[in-house]
Scaffold this motif. Structure first.
Motif, mmCIF file in Angstrom:
data_model
loop_
_atom_site.group_PDB
_atom_site.id
_atom_site.type_symbol
_atom_site.label_atom_id
_atom_site.label_comp_id
_atom_site.label_asym_id
_atom_site.label_seq_id
_atom_site.Cartn_x
_atom_site.Cartn_y
_atom_site.Cartn_z
ATOM 1 N N SER A 193 0.829 -1.207 0.000
ATOM 2 C CA SER A 193 0.000 0.000 0.000
ATOM 3 C C SER A 193 0.862 1.255 0.000
ATOM 4 N N ILE A 194 1.941 1.248 0.768
ATOM 5 C CA ILE A 194 2.842 2.413 0.797
ATOM 6 C C ILE A 194 3.499 2.617 -0.558
ATOM 7 N N ASN A 195 3.951 1.550 -1.189
ATOM 8 C CA ASN A 195 4.571 1.668 -2.512
ATOM 9 C C ASN A 195 3.585 2.181 -3.558
ATOM 10 N N HIS A 196 2.330 1.725 -3.466
ATOM 11 C CA HIS A 196 1.306 2.191 -4.401
ATOM 12 C C HIS A 196 1.047 3.675 -4.234
ATOM 13 N N THR A 197 1.002 4.144 -2.986
ATOM 14 C CA THR A 197 0.776 5.575 -2.724
ATOM 15 C C THR A 197 1.941 6.410 -3.232
ATOM 16 N N ALA A 226 2.000 9.404 -6.173
ATOM 17 C CA ALA A 226 2.534 10.740 -5.922
ATOM 18 C C ALA A 226 3.609 11.103 -6.922
ATOM 19 N N CYS A 227 4.443 10.138 -7.301
ATOM 20 C CA CYS A 227 5.503 10.401 -8.277
ATOM 21 C C CYS A 227 4.927 10.685 -9.653
ATOM 22 N N SER A 228 3.841 9.971 -9.996
ATOM 23 C CA SER A 228 3.237 10.192 -11.314
ATOM 24 C C SER A 228 2.604 11.556 -11.423
ATOM 25 N N LYS A 229 2.137 12.123 -10.324
ATOM 26 C CA LYS A 229 1.512 13.452 -10.342
ATOM 27 C C LYS A 229 2.544 14.562 -10.137
ATOM 28 N N GLY A 230 3.774 14.167 -9.835
ATOM 29 C CA GLY A 230 4.811 15.175 -9.643
ATOM 30 C C GLY A 230 4.785 15.842 -8.288
#
Length: 253
Positions: free
Chosen positions: A239-243, A247-251
């Motif tokens: 779950s932490i990795n997915h979050t 966040a990285c994809s949205k910058g």
């Protein structure tokens, strides 16, 4: 004293005369049992002390001793463990001699080294505490308890006052038979270890302390709990990795 108290569990809640009779009969049996053990013993020490001392003698022959010129010896074992023995104070830094009163393997090795250098030391048996000597046991248990007649043959008291028992008041809940221990009193497991080390096993009065053993069912339950904990950690990390990926994809990371 603790050993004697543990033997009164069956008589502690009885009337005073019944309790005293139980104590008298128990002491009579104990004295007879000790006499039987003493008759079978050979040598000057008790059976337990003799066994421990012989084992220490065997281990002492494998050790290296260094004398400092006074009363102290540096004793080194096969695994390079090193202790200091003071024969004058009858002590060793391993603390076995100080606690049990029986010379440890390091102390016996120092005695052997002293005798090899021409000094009078005496046998290791002479360095054992007097509480393990058969002469001490014979002196303690030389007296016997005479048997008495039954209650029907007891003489009647001349006291004009009739003593009546107190009124019985039943307390709430199940009555306790175990004696309440003090705050600084050792636990049952520690008492068992001390009695076995001090040699009370000669008269078979050592408290039998049996620790709880893990059964097959308890091991299975423990294994399932570990698996559930691992699964929970894996789900949390996923779950932490997915979050973090979102966040990285949205910058925003």
């Amino acid at each position: 004293m603790e050993l004697f108290n543990s033997k009164l569990d069956e008589a502690r809640d009885k009337p005073i005369i019944t309790c005293l009779e139980y104590i008298r009969e128990y002491l009579t049996k104990r004295i007879v049992n000790v006499h039987k053990v003493l008759d079978k013993c050979k040598g000057s020490l008790s059976t337990t002390a003799t066994t421990i001392l012989e084992n220490n003698k065997t281990e002492a022959s494998k050790m290296r001793v260094l004398f400092n010129g006074a009363d102290k010896y540096q004793v080194t074992g096969l695994w390079m463990e090193q202790y200091v023995v003071n024969l004058k104070e009858r002590s060793c830094t391993c603390r076995k001699w100080d606690i049990t009163g029986i010379p440890c393997q390091h102390a016996i090795a120092a005695m052997y080294d002293k005798m090899q250098n021409g000094s009078e030391c005496g046998d290791p048996e002479a360095w054992v505490s007097k509480c393990y000597w058969l002469s001490t046991w014979n002196a303690m248990y030389q007296h016997t308890i005479d048997p008495i007649n039954g209650r029907s043959m007891w003489p009647r008291s001349d006291c004009p006052t009739t003593l009546l028992p107190p009124k019985h008041h039943k307390q709430v809940g199940r009555p306790q038979k175990k004696r309440k221990r003090a705050v600084d009193e050792p636990t049952q497991s520690l008492l068992s270890v001390i009695r076995q080390v001090m040699g009370n096993g000669d008269v078979k009065e050592v408290t039998n302390f049996k620790p709880k053993k893990f059964t097959f069912s308890s091991v299975l339950i423990y294994d399932k709990l570990v698996n559930l904990l691992v699964l929970f950690v894996m789900v949390a990390m996923s779950s932490i990795n997915h979050t973090l990926a979102k966040a990285c994809s949205k910058g925003c990371y």
